[in-house]
Write a protein that holds these residues in place. Sequence first.
Motif, PDB file in Angstrom:
ATOM      1  N   HIS A 168       1.035   3.795  -3.030  1.00  0.00           N
ATOM      2  CA  HIS A 168       0.553   5.163  -2.819  1.00  0.00           C
ATOM      3  C   HIS A 168       1.558   6.185  -3.347  1.00  0.00           C
ATOM      4  O   HIS A 168       1.184   7.207  -3.914  1.00  0.00           O
ATOM      5  N   TYR A 228       0.836  -1.207   0.000  1.00  0.00           N
ATOM      6  CA  TYR A 228       0.000   0.000   0.000  1.00  0.00           C
ATOM      7  C   TYR A 228       0.865   1.249   0.000  1.00  0.00           C
ATOM      8  O   TYR A 228       0.614   2.205  -0.750  1.00  0.00           O
ATOM      9  N   HIS A 271      -6.189   7.287   3.759  1.00  0.00           N
ATOM     10  CA  HIS A 271      -5.373   6.291   4.437  1.00  0.00           C
ATOM     11  C   HIS A 271      -6.193   5.501   5.462  1.00  0.00           C
ATOM     12  O   HIS A 271      -5.931   4.332   5.711  1.00  0.00           O
TER      13      HIS A 271
END
Length: 328
Positions: free
Chosen positions: A26, A22, A54
């Motif tokens: 991102h 993640y 988030h």
Amino acid sequence: MLFAHPSYLWFLILLIPLIVWYVYNHRQKYPAIGLSTTASFLKAKRSYKEYLLHALFGLRVLAIAALIVILARPQIRDKWSKTNTEGTDIVLAVDLSTSMLAKDFSPNRFEAAKKVAASFVSGRESDNMGLVIFAGESFTALPMTTDRSLLANYINEMGIGMLEDGTAIGDGLATAINRIKDGKAKSKSIILLTDGSNNTGNVAPVTASEIAKKLGIKVYTIGVGRNGNAPYPTQDMSGRITYTNLPVVIDEQTLQSIASNTGGKYFRATDNSVLSDIFSEIDQLEKSRIDVQNFSHTEDDYLPWAILACGLLILELVIRNAWLKPIP
């Protein structure tokens, strides 16, 4: 809290590469533009929606973690106890001679003895027990064991005719002594059940009792048979079993001598209820105190975790569609 499948919790480690993916994704997701200076952006405020982006991932990770915990089956035990119970080494020595089919008990001596013996065995949860059968010869049916169901099943299945006919009380007692003498319990006892007198075998009953005495083994003797006459099984010319009233002959003097010589006790069982009472009395006499720790009333406790997982997923959906709904 305990888990029925604690090894499943290792799946929580899989969340680490998920989080790494993640963070990496991102950083690579949004395009960048080169500027000579970012001074003009220093006073710009960040939107709360940036943090909510988030939070969505965090909610999803927590929901997965809760599901993994559910797979591990969390449990609670609401009763923990330490009890004093009784434990000893016991061998049952049961007479399988044909005379045990006499019908002065219901339905006969043998079936009455089997029923009471099986019940006695099932109730001695902390004992190490064995089973010896004898008639004209003796045989170790089951060595010392703590398996109650195995003992009870064998007692229920044993039958007259398994051994050569006769009554070798001395041999039966000697076999029982040989089976129990190496036991580690402080208290060792033999319950010898017969309906007759010693008429065969290689070992005299009194000699066997002397051996038991030297080894510190108590012998409880039970003479089975009503006073007076009883219908005994006899075989006619055609091989059929018929019943004839004959005098009940039990060598009570020898059985009393065996019991008193070893510190045990002699009992005379004259019917089903008396036989049951005898085993109940022996059950109270033969006890050796031991401490046992045990737990009880275990139940699954996954519901709070299931509610948590569902709540986290619902919260993620609400945030995604209420505040972070994408613009077409």
